[in-house]
Design a protein around this motif. Structure first.
Motif, mmCIF file in Angstrom:
data_model
loop_
_atom_site.group_PDB
_atom_site.id
_atom_site.type_symbol
_atom_site.label_atom_id
_atom_site.label_comp_id
_atom_site.label_asym_id
_atom_site.label_seq_id
_atom_site.Cartn_x
_atom_site.Cartn_y
_atom_site.Cartn_z
ATOM 1 N N MET A 85 -64.883 14.392 -39.789
ATOM 2 C CA MET A 85 -65.097 14.316 -41.121
ATOM 3 C C MET A 85 -65.129 15.757 -42.190
ATOM 4 O O MET A 85 -65.557 15.592 -43.293
ATOM 5 C CB MET A 85 -66.797 13.863 -40.856
ATOM 6 C CG MET A 85 -67.167 13.012 -39.844
ATOM 7 S SD MET A 85 -67.491 11.611 -40.701
ATOM 8 C CE MET A 85 -68.470 11.769 -41.739
ATOM 9 N N LYS A 89 -67.097 15.019 -45.598
ATOM 10 C CA LYS A 89 -67.773 15.907 -46.199
ATOM 11 C C LYS A 89 -68.021 16.847 -47.222
ATOM 12 O O LYS A 89 -69.081 17.009 -47.638
ATOM 13 C CB LYS A 89 -68.429 16.852 -45.155
ATOM 14 C CG LYS A 89 -69.343 16.050 -43.956
ATOM 15 C CD LYS A 89 -69.449 17.408 -42.821
ATOM 16 C CE LYS A 89 -70.339 16.503 -41.569
ATOM 17 N NZ LYS A 89 -70.468 17.492 -40.345
ATOM 18 N N SER A 137 -61.287 8.152 -43.660
ATOM 19 C CA SER A 137 -62.163 8.367 -42.808
ATOM 20 C C SER A 137 -62.816 8.247 -41.530
ATOM 21 O O SER A 137 -62.761 6.761 -41.658
ATOM 22 C CB SER A 137 -63.128 8.918 -44.136
ATOM 23 O OG SER A 137 -64.231 7.549 -43.441
ATOM 24 N N ALA A 144 -68.098 4.700 -45.107
ATOM 25 C CA ALA A 144 -67.676 5.896 -46.450
ATOM 26 C C ALA A 144 -67.943 6.128 -47.782
ATOM 27 O O ALA A 144 -68.196 7.054 -48.137
ATOM 28 C CB ALA A 144 -66.379 6.931 -45.770
ATOM 29 N N ALA A 181 -74.187 10.955 -42.791
ATOM 30 C CA ALA A 181 -73.428 11.385 -42.666
ATOM 31 C C ALA A 181 -72.895 11.312 -41.241
ATOM 32 O O ALA A 181 -71.756 11.032 -40.836
ATOM 33 C CB ALA A 181 -72.172 12.297 -43.406
ATOM 34 N N TYR A 185 -71.592 8.661 -38.453
ATOM 35 C CA TYR A 185 -69.908 9.657 -37.115
ATOM 36 C C TYR A 185 -70.870 8.888 -35.764
ATOM 37 O O TYR A 185 -69.723 9.141 -34.928
ATOM 38 C CB TYR A 185 -69.479 10.649 -37.998
ATOM 39 C CG TYR A 185 -68.257 11.513 -36.996
ATOM 40 C CD1 TYR A 185 -67.415 10.718 -37.033
ATOM 41 C CD2 TYR A 185 -69.121 12.743 -36.373
ATOM 42 C CE1 TYR A 185 -66.108 10.629 -36.552
ATOM 43 C CE2 TYR A 185 -67.900 13.091 -35.399
ATOM 44 C CZ TYR A 185 -66.861 12.279 -35.829
ATOM 45 O OH TYR A 185 -65.026 12.920 -34.723
#
Length: 191
Positions: A85, A89, A137, A144, A181, A185
């Motif tokens: 990630m 990020k 991603s 995303a 995020a 994930y």
């Protein structure tokens, strides 16, 4: 005025900073060669040589702004842990950490683009590259994009001056975006 490429780059940087300050202090409509000349001491004929018109100046400023964004993005990416990630990020963090001058420049670009949509072409090309990154991603494009558009929506509210968040609320928003995020994930990996 004969200047070498290094001097031209330095002059462009000082002109961009002055132009951003004009926009920040006086508003986008006051960014003219006359006000830029008055602010920098560079005569209008030299400005016209460097930038044929206001749109050329704004286009150069957009390109400079995008380059600063890429540098900031790379800086975040270089300090984040090496994990799947990291790129996403870094993209989110670099979007949330723009200076007041950059936000004001975006406002100027919006104002100028209202009468000349072609100014957005440079930004549009860059956005396509961002969407390629979102699609690649670990979250996939849809998830995303949720994060990305949350950040861009927050920035848009700030750019047009209607974001009522305090500094501590902004910090909490940024922390929550990064937390979301991570959660997204982890959930994706559990599926």
């Amino acid at each position: 005025m004969d200047i070498n490429p290094k001097q031209t780059h330095s002059l462009h940087l000082s002109l961009f900073r002055a132009a951003e300050a004009i926009v920040s202090e006086l508003g986008a409509s006051q960014l003219t060669f006359a006000t830029l000349s008055e602010r920098t001491g560079v005569d209008e004929s030299t400005l016209s040589t460097l930038f044929p018109d206001r749109e050329a100046l704004l286009t150069a400023m957009i390109e400079h702004r995008l380059e600063r964004f890429r540098v900031r993005w790379g800086a975040y990416e270089s300090v984040l842990p090496d994990e799947p990630m990291r790129e996403l990020k870094a993209l989110l963090l670099s979007n949330m950490s723009e200076s007041t001058e950059e936000k004001n420049l975006d406002s100027a670009i919006f104002a100028a683009a209202a009468s000349n949509p072609a100014l957005l072409q440079t930004t549009s090309d860059d956005i396509q590259g961002l969407f390629d990154i979102l699609e690649k991603s670990p979250l996939g494009l849809a998830q995303a994009a949720i994060l990305f558009f949350s950040v861009r929506g927050y920035r848009l509210f700030e750019q047009i001056g209607i974001c009522p968040m305090t500094d501590s609320q902004r910090t909490e928003f940024q922390e929550q975006i990064m937390r979301l995020a991570r959660i997204m994930y982890e959930q994706k990996n559990e599926e």
